[in-house]
Design an enzyme around this catalytic site. Structure first.
Site, short mmCIF file in Angstrom:
data_model
loop_
_atom_site.label_atom_id
_atom_site.label_comp_id
_atom_site.label_asym_id
_atom_site.label_seq_id
_atom_site.Cartn_x
_atom_site.Cartn_y
_atom_site.Cartn_z
CB THR A 124 -0.90 -0.01 1.26
OG1 THR A 124 -1.45 1.29 1.46
CG2 THR A 124 -0.12 -0.36 2.52
CG ASP A 125 -1.08 5.02 -1.04
OD1 ASP A 125 -1.67 4.40 -0.12
OD2 ASP A 125 -1.64 5.92 -1.70
CD GLU A 126 -3.53 3.26 4.22
OE1 GLU A 126 -3.46 3.27 5.45
OE2 GLU A 126 -4.55 2.91 3.59
CE1 TYR A 150 -3.23 -2.84 5.68
CE2 TYR A 150 -3.26 -0.48 5.18
CZ TYR A 150 -3.25 -1.81 4.76
OH TYR A 150 -3.27 -2.09 3.41
CE LYS A 154 0.30 -4.70 2.93
NZ LYS A 154 -0.02 -6.06 2.39
P1 NAD Z 1 -9.35 -7.67 2.08
O1 NAD Z 1 -9.35 -7.41 3.54
O2 NAD Z 1 -10.55 -7.35 1.26
O3 NAD Z 1 -9.02 -9.22 1.80
C1 NAD Z 1 -8.03 -9.91 2.48
C2 NAD Z 1 -8.17 -11.40 2.15
O4 NAD Z 1 -7.09 -12.08 2.81
C3 NAD Z 1 -9.46 -12.02 2.65
O5 NAD Z 1 -10.02 -12.87 1.67
C4 NAD Z 1 -9.04 -12.81 3.87
O6 NAD Z 1 -9.85 -13.98 4.10
C5 NAD Z 1 -7.61 -13.19 3.50
N1 NAD Z 1 -6.78 -13.42 4.69
C6 NAD Z 1 -6.68 -12.63 5.80
N2 NAD Z 1 -5.84 -13.18 6.69
C7 NAD Z 1 -5.38 -14.32 6.12
C8 NAD Z 1 -4.47 -15.32 6.55
N3 NAD Z 1 -3.88 -15.26 7.76
N4 NAD Z 1 -4.20 -16.35 5.72
C9 NAD Z 1 -4.81 -16.44 4.49
N5 NAD Z 1 -5.70 -15.53 4.06
C10 NAD Z 1 -5.98 -14.48 4.86
O7 NAD Z 1 -8.05 -6.92 1.52
P2 NAD Z 1 -7.88 -6.14 0.14
O8 NAD Z 1 -8.47 -4.79 0.27
O9 NAD Z 1 -8.31 -7.02 -0.97
O10 NAD Z 1 -6.30 -5.97 0.11
C11 NAD Z 1 -5.47 -6.99 -0.45
C12 NAD Z 1 -4.03 -6.56 -0.33
O11 NAD Z 1 -3.82 -5.33 -1.02
C13 NAD Z 1 -3.58 -6.32 1.12
O12 NAD Z 1 -2.28 -6.83 1.27
C14 NAD Z 1 -3.59 -4.81 1.27
O13 NAD Z 1 -2.64 -4.38 2.20
C15 NAD Z 1 -3.24 -4.37 -0.14
N6 NAD Z 1 -3.77 -3.06 -0.56
C16 NAD Z 1 -5.09 -2.76 -0.40
C17 NAD Z 1 -5.57 -1.53 -0.83
C18 NAD Z 1 -7.05 -1.18 -0.74
O14 NAD Z 1 -7.42 -0.05 -1.07
N7 NAD Z 1 -7.92 -2.08 -0.35
C19 NAD Z 1 -4.71 -0.61 -1.42
C20 NAD Z 1 -3.36 -0.94 -1.56
C21 NAD Z 1 -2.91 -2.19 -1.13
#
Ligand code: NAD
Length: 343
Positions: A124-126, A150, A154
């Site tokens: 993430t950019d955070e 969080y 990350k």
């Molecule tokens: P989300 O919370 O919607 O989904 C996370 C998924 O991971 C879920 O399906 C959950 O069941 C699974 N999970 C959680 N803990 C687990 C574990 N211990 N073992 C196996 N599976 C597990 O998250 P998202 O929004 O889809 O984000 C996905 C990735 O992208 C993350 O790494 C997040 O940091 C990164 N990200 C998200 C955003 C955003 O805007 N949502 C932006 C930049 C980066």
């Protein structure tokens, strides 16, 4: 490639799987613990493909990860599994440390043990912290300055991935992306939360004065960028990914109100859903602004977002209006949990 996608039942992971199955020849194994954040139905269509398999497992469980990698002859990993909600990380950081840091460590060690040819870490950019309104956007060289549990978890995981690349010669790539939005987004996040509360005519909480700025990227554009990076990104490199759409939170909430008014019709006695906005006490450590300089991925991998924020938001609000079957039970579960806590 045979790709293990961790967190493939989540918001972004499911978009990645839909893209990989629909637009490439890669085979996909979705490795997901199915926590509260997993989105049932989000990979239902992709799951029809004989290039898709599912393994329920925890990224902190080394045996389960190694077993999935070996039995499916995995060549590459896209690591998305994480605890991802900032407010939850403030209330209970433990799960974030475990999944985001120890889970990434476990994935890296398993990748080494199983001879994985490419490890793509999705971040993430955070991790870069908070920008002043007039500061230049984050580049791949911006120093890390995470300010929430969080983003700190990350940031730690990004450092582990780069260290495993340097120390053990694992082929790693890291992507740091701005805020995503789109279908199948869990209703605790800003855009779906405001959409559903606006639809129901409920108050619309906005932190502080709503001046915080985020860059917004439509989730399918992110999935396309991630596909380019796993296929063609240079080993050891980092790519920033953004939506070219900086908006204040208040601008986002106004745009949702106007779309819900237009698409769902006005509410009785409320001329505009903008009237439902209430400003609430700010989140502690609330970063003022995130902005992404994505010239590197644009020039090296010819990627740019296809959706403007206005197009993407319209598609998203429309999708929520059409898909109560998906979000209804999630909202109900949350209300039940809240009632339980109050007793
Ligand atoms: P989300 O919370 O919607 O989904 C996370 C998924 O991971 C879920 O399906 C959950 O069941 C699974 N999970 C959680 N803990 C687990 C574990 N211990 N073992 C196996 N599976 C597990 O998250 P998202 O929004 O889809 O984000 C996905 C990735 O992208 C993350 O790494 C997040 O940091 C990164 N990200 C998200 C955003 C955003 O805007 N949502 C932006 C930049 C980066």
């Amino acid at each position: 490639m045979r790709i293990l996608v961790t967190g493939g039942s989540g918001f972004i992971g499911s978009a990645v799987i839909r893209t990989l199955i629909a637009n490439t020849e890669h085979a996909v194994v979705n490795f997901d613990k199915l926590t509260y954040a997993s989105t049932e139905g989000s990979v239902a269509e992709a799951a029809q493909s004989d290039r898709y398999a599912f393994v329920q497992g925890d990224v902190c469980d080394s045996d389960a990860v190694v077993n999935a990698m070996q039995s499916h002859e995995i060549e590459a990993v896209m690591h998305l599994a994480a605890e991802s909600h900032v407010d939850r990380s403030i209330e209970g950081p433990g799960a974030f440390m475990q999944t985001n840091i120890m889970g990434t460590y476990t994935m890296l060690e398993a990748s080494r043990a199983c001879g994985i040819e490419r490890f793509h870490h999705v971040s993430t950019d955070e991790v870069f912290g908070s920008l002043a309104m007039d500061s230049p956007a984050f580049t791949e060289q911006t120093p890390y300055d995470p300010r929430s549990p969080y983003s700190a978890s990350k940031a730690a995981s990004d450092h582990l991935v780069r260290a495993w690349g340097e120390t053990y010669d694992l082929d790693v790539v890291v992507t740091n992306c701005s805020n995503n939005y789109g279908p199948f987004h869990f209703p605790e996040k800003l855009i779906p939360l405001v959409t559903l509360r606006a639809l129901a005519g409920e108050s619309l909480p906005v932190y502080g004065t709503g001046e915080n700025v985020r860059d917004w990227l439509y989730v399918d554009d992110h999935a396309r960028a991630l596909t380019k990076v796993i296929e063609s990104g240079r080993a050891g490199e980092t790519y920033n990914i953004g939506g070219e759409s900086e908006r204040t939170n208040l601008e986002v909430v106004h745009a949702i109100c106007d779309l819900v008014d237009e698409l769902a019709g006005a509410l009785d006695q409320v001329p505009s859903r903008r009237d439902l906005i209430t400003f609430v006490a700010d989140r502690p450590g609330h970063d003022l602004r995130y902005a992404i300089d994505q010239s590197k991925i644009a020039s090296e991998l010819s990627w740019r977002p296809e959706q403007t924020f206005e197009q993407g938001l319209r598609r998203t609000v429309h999708w929520y209006l059409q898909n109560e079957d998906w979000w209804g039970p999630l909202v109900e579960q949350k209300a039940t949990a809240r009632r339980g806590l109050a007793q």
